[in-house]
Design an enzyme around this catalytic site. Structure first.
Site, PDB file in Angstrom:
ATOM      1  N   TYR A 223      -2.966   2.635   5.905  1.00  0.00           N
ATOM      2  CA  TYR A 223      -1.903   2.672   6.914  1.00  0.00           C
ATOM      3  C   TYR A 223      -2.494   2.433   8.304  1.00  0.00           C
ATOM      4  O   TYR A 223      -3.588   2.919   8.610  1.00  0.00           O
ATOM      5  CB  TYR A 223      -1.203   4.034   6.918  1.00  0.00           C
ATOM      6  CG  TYR A 223      -0.470   4.394   5.655  1.00  0.00           C
ATOM      7  CD1 TYR A 223       0.912   4.278   5.575  1.00  0.00           C
ATOM      8  CD2 TYR A 223      -1.158   4.865   4.539  1.00  0.00           C
ATOM      9  CE1 TYR A 223       1.598   4.628   4.412  1.00  0.00           C
ATOM     10  CE2 TYR A 223      -0.481   5.209   3.375  1.00  0.00           C
ATOM     11  CZ  TYR A 223       0.883   5.087   3.318  1.00  0.00           C
ATOM     12  OH  TYR A 223       1.555   5.431   2.176  1.00  0.00           O
ATOM     13  N   HIS A 231       4.546   2.259   7.438  1.00  0.00           N
ATOM     14  CA  HIS A 231       4.375   1.852   6.056  1.00  0.00           C
ATOM     15  C   HIS A 231       2.943   1.354   5.878  1.00  0.00           C
ATOM     16  O   HIS A 231       2.292   0.919   6.827  1.00  0.00           O
ATOM     17  CB  HIS A 231       5.355   0.731   5.683  1.00  0.00           C
ATOM     18  CG  HIS A 231       6.781   1.186   5.596  1.00  0.00           C
ATOM     19  ND1 HIS A 231       7.243   1.983   4.572  1.00  0.00           N
ATOM     20  CD2 HIS A 231       7.851   0.955   6.402  1.00  0.00           C
ATOM     21  CE1 HIS A 231       8.528   2.233   4.747  1.00  0.00           C
ATOM     22  NE2 HIS A 231       8.924   1.621   5.854  1.00  0.00           N
ATOM     23  N   LYS A 262       2.947  -5.938   0.785  1.00  0.00           N
ATOM     24  CA  LYS A 262       1.665  -5.459   1.276  1.00  0.00           C
ATOM     25  C   LYS A 262       0.576  -6.459   0.895  1.00  0.00           C
ATOM     26  O   LYS A 262       0.718  -7.207  -0.081  1.00  0.00           O
ATOM     27  CB  LYS A 262       1.327  -4.077   0.708  1.00  0.00           C
ATOM     28  CG  LYS A 262       2.416  -3.038   0.958  1.00  0.00           C
ATOM     29  CD  LYS A 262       2.030  -1.673   0.448  1.00  0.00           C
ATOM     30  CE  LYS A 262       3.215  -0.726   0.443  1.00  0.00           C
ATOM     31  NZ  LYS A 262       3.953  -0.680   1.684  1.00  0.00           N
TER      32      LYS A 262
END
Length: 286
Positions: A223, A231, A262
């Site tokens: 993070y 997020h 991601k």
């Protein structure tokens, strides 16, 4: 010094102040695994203790910010301690404390109830007088709070009891060495653990918050700030530098990162002990 208790190879922090320092000052998140005192049967929100990853606990110990310890049994399992004078004194002190706590709560509850009755006494008396007049009975003088509530009893079963998350009087303790493999800390010297610790330390030193990545099929989630506000940007997969990866594994990792928006990081440690990263991301992903 932050105190981390080791139990069967797992690291726990029981003190609230230590758990808060770990997150606010040292950017270590951990996972709350304890039940809430008022709602012990739910698992949506959890409380102390704070369980740390082995990498988190070792990092704090390496930096000199924490000490690892284990609690040793004061008496062998199954031994009768009823005749122990020290045990009898502790029981007597505990019961005395409960009685003092009960008397204090009884006094405060009685004072609070008296205050409420003082506020409502005239209204209650007016209501009763009105009913008597409707029945053509003479109105009695206004009742006093003592007449409305001649006595007050607080059942001892209803008293509030403090549920400690940490032992008020710690027993015998023994420090656990994080750099020596043992039954309590079996990770020291393991190649996979040392690799994960190196990668975790490198990401942490760059200012990232790093947590467990098991829910997304990785080793870590990375993070840019506190996970309560951000997020995760990366899913870190720790892979030995000389290990071969099949095309199927690479595609699976890339698709995983794309589906959860991601970037996948393939993390390794080179011969010099430095962390090396390779990112996987579809070109069409923004």
């Amino acid at each position: 010094m932050i105190r981390i208790q080791i139990l069967e190879g797992k690291a726990f922090v029981w003190n609230y102040a230590d758990a808060r320092r770990i997150r606010e000052e040292h950017h270590i998140v951990g996972t709350l695994v304890g039940a809430l005192a008022r709602k012990p049967r739910q698992n949506v929100r959890l409380g102390l203790p704070l369980q740390l990853l082995p990498e988190e606990a070792q990092l704090l110990a390496e930096k000199g910010l924490a000490v690892l310890f284990k609690t040793t049994a004061s008496h062998p399992l199954g031994e009768d301690t009823s005749q122990d004078p020290s045990s009898s004194l502790e029981v007597a002190a505990y019961r005395k404390g409960l009685e003092e706590n009960y008397q204090e709560q009884l006094r405060l509850a009685a004072e609070q109830r008296k205050t409420v009755l003082d506020t409502l006494a005239q209204r209650i008396a007016d209501g009763r007088a009105k009913k008597r007049r409707q029945k053509e009975e003479g109105a009695d003088p206004p009742l006093k709070p003592a007449d409305l509530e001649p006595s007050f009893v607080l059942p001892q079963e209803s008293m509030m009891i403090q549920l400690l998350t940490e032992r008020a009087q710690p027993g015998q303790e023994e420090e656990v060495a994080w750099h020596v493999p043992s039954q309590d800390w079996p990770y020291a010297g393991q190649q996979d653990h040392e690799m994960r610790c190196c990668i975790f330390r490198n990401l942490w030193e760059q200012g990232y918050y790093v947590t467990s990545g098991s829910k997304f099929g990785g080793d870590f989630l990375v993070y840019p700030g506190d996970p309560m506000r951000f997020h995760a940007h990366y899913i870190a997969l720790c892979v030995p530098k000389d290990a071969s990866l099949s095309l199927h594994d690479i595609i699976s990792a890339g698709r995983l990162g794309t589906n959860v928006k991601k970037t996948v990081l393939l993390c390794s440690v080179d011969q010099d002990g430095a962390a090396v990263y390779t990112s996987l991301q579809w070109t069409g992903m923004q």
